[in-house]
Design a protein around this motif. Structure first.
Motif, PDB file in Angstrom:
ATOM      1  N   VAL B 112      -6.870  -9.200  -6.035  1.00  0.00           N
ATOM      2  CA  VAL B 112      -5.853  -9.885  -6.843  1.00  0.00           C
ATOM      3  C   VAL B 112      -4.949 -10.727  -5.942  1.00  0.00           C
ATOM      4  N   LEU B 113      -4.469 -10.108  -4.875  1.00  0.00           N
ATOM      5  CA  LEU B 113      -3.565 -10.819  -3.970  1.00  0.00           C
ATOM      6  C   LEU B 113      -4.248 -12.034  -3.350  1.00  0.00           C
ATOM      7  N   PRO B 177       6.573 -10.956  -4.652  1.00  0.00           N
ATOM      8  CA  PRO B 177       7.030 -11.484  -3.357  1.00  0.00           C
ATOM      9  C   PRO B 177       5.872 -11.951  -2.471  1.00  0.00           C
ATOM     10  N   LEU B 178       4.672 -11.470  -2.782  1.00  0.00           N
ATOM     11  CA  LEU B 178       3.519 -11.857  -1.976  1.00  0.00           C
ATOM     12  C   LEU B 178       2.829 -13.086  -2.552  1.00  0.00           C
ATOM     13  N   ILE B 179       2.930 -13.259  -3.866  1.00  0.00           N
ATOM     14  CA  ILE B 179       2.213 -14.348  -4.525  1.00  0.00           C
ATOM     15  C   ILE B 179       3.074 -15.594  -4.656  1.00  0.00           C
ATOM     16  N   PHE B 240      -7.716 -17.145   1.426  1.00  0.00           N
ATOM     17  CA  PHE B 240      -8.285 -15.903   0.897  1.00  0.00           C
ATOM     18  C   PHE B 240      -8.332 -14.836   1.980  1.00  0.00           C
ATOM     19  N   ILE B 241      -8.909 -15.224   3.119  1.00  0.00           N
ATOM     20  CA  ILE B 241      -9.098 -14.235   4.184  1.00  0.00           C
ATOM     21  C   ILE B 241      -7.764 -13.753   4.739  1.00  0.00           C
ATOM     22  N   TRP B 242      -6.831 -14.690   4.907  1.00  0.00           N
ATOM     23  CA  TRP B 242      -5.544 -14.272   5.470  1.00  0.00           C
ATOM     24  C   TRP B 242      -4.777 -13.388   4.516  1.00  0.00           C
ATOM     25  N   ALA B 243      -4.861 -13.701   3.237  1.00  0.00           N
ATOM     26  CA  ALA B 243      -4.180 -12.845   2.271  1.00  0.00           C
ATOM     27  C   ALA B 243      -4.871 -11.485   2.227  1.00  0.00           C
ATOM     28  N   LEU B 251       3.286  -4.438   3.495  1.00  0.00           N
ATOM     29  CA  LEU B 251       4.015  -3.285   4.039  1.00  0.00           C
ATOM     30  C   LEU B 251       5.476  -3.338   3.604  1.00  0.00           C
ATOM     31  N   LEU B 252       6.059  -4.529   3.671  1.00  0.00           N
ATOM     32  CA  LEU B 252       7.480  -4.648   3.373  1.00  0.00           C
ATOM     33  C   LEU B 252       7.760  -4.554   1.885  1.00  0.00           C
ATOM     34  N   TYR B 253       6.887  -5.126   1.073  1.00  0.00           N
ATOM     35  CA  TYR B 253       7.236  -5.286  -0.335  1.00  0.00           C
ATOM     36  C   TYR B 253       6.612  -4.261  -1.269  1.00  0.00           C
TER      37      TYR B 253
END
Lengths: 429, 314, 332
Positions: B112-113, B177-179, B240-243, B251-253
């Protein structure tokens, strides 16, 4: 959708603040009864691996069965990530209600008002009978209790009897630090260099502390003053020069290579001075070839001194900003004192400090060995030092790092001493 | 920063080669367009060299694969390729999931991310890049310099303020916060990458389209996007790969283990304070590698066709 | 598009001048009345396309950035409000912190040696892969595979094992009579091992090079070949200039990325920066100061020193750009 969420968050924040204010104003007399009808959700955070997480899940299930009105959401991470996340949460005023806590962070978090004063609950919601006074006093900062130890550990020396047998040297019979050095040299010689007698013990600040305590001093006082001077530290590091230079102890390069394992865990050394709760990890690292460990007292600096002490392997603390202090205290009590917790955790979190939990815990041979060890050193156990000063973790790491550089020979003892005191100036100043 | 001056004013002066090309005689007759025939021995050498390089590059991964069959105690004691006591236990352990959360849940969260990251990054970065590369507007120079400036910023510096922001928005322990940042083109790497590719495309075509009355939206959609397809696909693959591999952000969110993506889950087998299961760690990270490897193998095909070249043949 | 204009493009021939709009309208004096409105429309379009980025830039980047600049002049442990201490952090950095000096030195070595090696490897491999499409897919995936694996404990485990004493690397070198022993535990060899790790994960750079190569019109090569240019000449006359924007991109980003190397050092050294501080790269040091030691203000100062250094290097690179980077889109 976003705006709705945001508005809701705003309301939640506002009510949270109001509740916190009300909590402050209400005083402590109303703060020690759990309302059994109020539906409460608590956040619980701990560090550990998947094995520990399963155990927590079981304990939480038992807790929720006993207190159906309380729901516990747990979260867990590895140790460094755990603290990184707590730091950002602390900055955001967002700490979880109940936390597994570490001794070295206790002062920092409590002095900054992030932890709940537990004194109103001790003897009430948090049963104090199973917890000896010297255990309860460990989590006290500035006269207030901020953490309850789950378990304790003491400084000790692990040895590898199987490996010693292969080398053909007897177990260390005890004695002074010099005796220990000679014994290590004997092992290293006997093995022809395949196995070492031990690791350079002057790299660990705890060994320095043991020596200082023997002399009636300490590492750092409650006010953050050092109990040693440059000359004493230089003397300590110099005392390891012999075993570093003649190859008695395992080389720093080899240690770096086997990391994250220790030399002991990689079966390259036969002894290691460390906290006695590291035994389980060593057994797992050593594998089936080395099914047992020896656990003996550290070398003696001054005969008859009380140089050792019991330290909490971990504590439980409650966030100051919790909306449910009573429910949180109930959970802490359950995690520490309940037979269910003792039975399920066993010694996963160390030897339980609470007598009721300990009684319910089934001790494996190693845990029994640790329990016996802690009983055997009773004469050498003194009062615990004050809760570590702010920045103690940094200094401990600096000490370790300077120790490795001494091992590599990239700095002299004098340079190391001046670097350590420079760091101390920054931390303590 | 005035770096962008050099950027926006560079041009004709540095093109001796193209001048050379311009001096070239008549346009190529269509028959000469066919592929130049390679000599067979050249192809064989090419093949052998690549095989050798591949063996070198893949050795660590092969080592990792074999390590998934090593029991935990062999780590640190056996640095060789072949396990001394091969076991399938690591796989069984990984398939069990972690602390009551099944393994597929971590995969799903990562998926999903990563998917959201691709969509957000590609759209927002392409829009921003078009503005930087193809539109002359007031403030271009300074904004471009600012964009480059954000590339230079170590991520750790903005962690705390960003956390405070998302905390105030009530988005902790959600994917937002990630998207969200991905849809705001906060990763300057992709904007800059696309700018570089767009600047490489001849300007004459969109100039011609402008004369025909096309606006920026049409030029962007009908001319630029098809032309920079390889670059867009590159962006999609990377984001894609980095996400998929991002560790610090989740970790933070994220707080609940049910929300963890794979990189966090992979660490849960290790605890420096008690014991670490290296066998399970290695196996889990190898298993986590498989989906993105498949993803890459599938999508790298799109890089094969020189889409841009085809566009020019139009 | 008509064939004439295509050919004009390919051969570099220009359409008759009158048919082209002047490229930089703002440079030309307002000759027509619509000019000003046009400019206004351009600006509107520019900000329209940029709006998502602008939102992210101001909301998520610039404010935290300014805040961190402020923090660099304070003593801040996260728990208590920042306390202004002027330039003390910066003074301590340069006069009283041997760890920082060492960290800066090894980071520079890592950047200056590692980036060119990595770029050269990536470009060479990309050229090899671009030589022929048939069969290249497998190799593309193979070379990219190392970049797919997250910076996890696994990478640390495999790298430590490969470069350990009597590990595969040591054994291979010993076969050729070179006895270096283990690399990861040796302060003199750990940096090369880190650089090799960076080169091993060159996949992203390689793919960007490949994408750039794919966008070079084949006609240019064919034309050069017809002119009798050999492979090397074609490389210098066509590939290099056409690829130069991508080379520039990879060089700049490679340098920035190398300055910010964190994950690999963190996992290989287990967060310690060892042996003997030789993997204590600047961001790892920054991280340890900020998050382990709770010296956020000091960490912010380190970050800003890093930022300034990288900005200077980026500035110099941008200035050299006009000498060697060629943008087709800017052709006049």
């Amino acid at each position: 959708m976003f705006s709705k969420k945001r508005a809701f968050a705003g309301v939640a924040l506002a009510t949270g603040a109001a509740l916190a204010l009300a909590g402050c104003a209400g005083g402590s007399d109303s703060a020690d009864e759990l309302d059994p009808d109020e539906e409460v959700t608590l956040d619980l955070a701990f560090w550990g691996n998947d094995v520990r997480a399963e155990l927590y899940n079981e304990v939480i299930a038992a807790f929720e069965e006993e207190y159906p009105n309380i729901t516990v959401n747990s979260t867990f991470l590895g140790y460094p990530e755990f603290w990184e996340k707590r730091q950002t949460e602390a900055a955001g005023g967002n700490l979880p209600d109940v936390m597994q806590f570490d001794y070295s962070y206790l002062r920092q978090y409590s002095e900054n008002g992030l932890l709940l004063d537990l004194d109103p609950y001790i003897g009430g919601i948090i049963e104090s009978d199973p917890l000896p006074e010297n255990i309860l006093s460990i989590g006290v900062v500035g006269g207030t209790t901020y953490g309850i130890p789950t378990s304790t550990n003491a400084w000790g020396m692990y040895t590898n009897p199987t490996l010693l047998g292969e080398v053909g040297v007897d177990e260390f019979a005890g004695g002074s630090w010099d005796d220990y050095n000679s014994w290590m040299a004997e092992v290293t010689d006997a093995s022809g260099g395949d196995v070492y007698g031990g690791t350079d013990w002057t790299g660990r600040i705890q060994n320095f502390e043991v020596q200082l305590r023997s002399e009636g001093s300490y590492l750092f006082s409650d006010e953050g003053e050092a109990g040693f001077d440059e000359a004493r530290l230089a003397e300590f590091w110099e005392s390891g020069a012999g075993i570093r230079d003649d190859g008695t102890v395992i080389g720093q390069q080899t240690l770096e290579e086997v990391a994250p394992l220790s030399g002991f865990g990689a079966a390259l050394t036969v002894s290691e001075l460390t906290w006695d709760n590291f035994g389980g990890g060593y057994l797992a690292e050593l594998g089936e070839a080395y099914p047992e460990l020896g656990l003996i007292a550290p070398p003696v600096t001054v005969e008859g001194s009380q140089d050792l002490y019991l330290k909490p392997s971990m504590l439980h603390s409650i966030a100051a900003n919790t909306e449910h202090p009573e429910a949180s205290a109930t959970l802490v009590n359950f995690l520490i004192n309940s037979p269910a917790s003792g039975e399920i955790f066993g010694t996963n979190r160390g030897l339980p400090a609470s007598e009721t939990a300990l009684a319910a815990a089934e001790l494996d041979p190693l845990s029994q060995q640790i329990a016996d060890y802690e009983a055997s050193i009773a004469d050498r156990l003194g009062d615990a030092p004050p809760v570590p000063i702010n920045g103690y973790g940094t200094l401990e790491e600096k000490f370790r790092q300077l120790g490795t550089e001494l091992g590599f020979g990239t700095i002299t003892v004098d340079e190391a001493v001046s670097q350590f005191f420079g760091e101390m100036d920054v931390i303590l100043g | 920063m005035s770096t962008s001056n050099a950027y926006t004013t560079s041009g004709g002066a540095s093109t001796p080669v193209i001048a050379q090309q311009q001096a070239m005689p008549a346009p190529l007759p269509p028959t000469k367009r066919r592929k130049v025939k390679r000599k067979t021995w050249q192809t064989i050498v090419w093949f052998v060299v690549l095989i050798a390089l591949t063996a070198l590059v893949l050795y660590p991964l092969v080592w990792l694969f074999f390590a998934t069959f090593k029991p935990n105690a062999e780590f640190g004691q056996n640095t060789g390729l072949i396990p001394e006591n091969p076991t399938g236990e690591n796989y069984l352990k990984v398939l069990e999931g972690i602390a009551g959360v099944p393994m597929w849940k971590f995969y799903w969260n990562s998926l999903v991310l990563a998917t959201a990251a691709v969509v957000g990054t590609v759209i927002s970065s392409a829009l921003a890049a078009y503005a930087f590369a193809r539109i002359q507007f007031k403030g271009l120079a300074i904004l471009f310099a600012a964009m480059i400036g954000t590339l230079l910023l170590p991520f750790h510096v903005v962690i705390i303020p960003q956390y405070l922001l998302f905390n105030n928005l009530g988005m902790i322990d959600t994917f937002w916060p990630l998207i969200l940042p991905k849809f705001l083109a906060t990763e300057a790497f992709f904007v800059f990458l696309l700018v570089q590719f767009m600047r490489q495309m001849p300007r004459d075509m969109d100039e011609a389209a402008r004369i025909d009355g096309a606006g920026h939206v049409r030029i962007f959609w009908a001319i630029i996007v098809p032309l920079i397809k390889p670059a867009l696909i590159t962006c999609a693959i990377f984001s894609f790969i980095w996400a998929w591999n991002d560790f610090l952000g989740p970790l933070l969110y994220l707080t609940s283990p049910e929300n963890y993506p794979l990189p966090i889950a992979l660490r849960l087998y290790n605890d420096q304070t008690s014991s670490s299961d290296y066998g399970a760690t290695v196996t889990a990270s190898f298993v986590a590698l498989i989906p993105i490897l498949v993803f890459f193998v599938v999508f790298q095909r799109f890089l094969v066709d020189g889409v841009a070249t085809q566009g020019l043949k139009g | 598009m008509t064939t004439t204009s295509t050919r004009a493009l390919v051969t570099g021939r220009r359409l008759p001048k009158g048919r082209l709009m002047p490229r930089r309208r703002n440079e030309a004096p307002a000759q027509r009345p619509g000019q000003r409105r046009r400019q206004w429309r351009e600006t509107l379009a520019g900000y329209g396309f940029l709006s998502p980025w602008l939102l992210g830039f101001f909301g998520l980047t610039i404010i935290p950035m300014i805040y961190s600049l402020y923090l660099s002049f304070t003593r801040y442990n996260i728990f208590q409000p920042p306390r202004w201490i002027g330039f003390d952090n910066y003074i301590r950095l340069f006069t009283n912190d041997p760890q920082f000096i060492q960290s800066a030195q090894i980071t520079l070595i890592y950047v200056l040696v590692g980036t060119p090696v990595m770029l050269a490897a990536a470009l060479a491999t990309a050229l090899l892969l671009n030589y022929r499409d048939k069969g290249a897919g497998f190799f593309r995936s193979a070379f990219y595979a190392p970049s797919l694996i997250a910076a996890s404990v696994s990478v640390a485990i495999v790298w430590r094992a490969l470069f350990s004493t009597d590990g595969p690397v040591d054994n291979t070198l010993s076969f050729f009579g070179i006895n270096l022993g283990g690399w990861v535990g040796n302060p003199d060899l750990v940096l090369p091992a880190m650089i090799i790790l960076a080169v091993w994960q060159f996949g992203a750079t390689m793919v960007i090079f490949l994408a750039g190569l794919k966008q070079i019109p084949k006609e240019l090569y064919e034309a050069a070949e017809m002119d009798g240019a050999n492979a090397l000449q074609r490389f210098r006359a066509v590939t290099m200039p056409m690829l130069s924007p991508v080379i520039f991109f990879n060089l700049l980003l490679g340098i920035i990325g190398a300055f910010q190397v964190f994950a690999s050092a963190y996992i290989i050294s287990n967060g310690s920066g060892g042996p003997a501080g030789m993997t204590n790269f600047i961001t790892l040091y920054l991280y340890k100061r900020g998050f382990s030691d709770g010296q956020m203000g000091y960490a912010a100062a380190i970050a800003w020193v890093l930022l300034v250094v990288v900005a200077i290097i980026a500035f110099i690179l941008f200035r050299t750009q006009r000498n060697w980077v060629h943008y087709s889109g800017d052709n006049r």
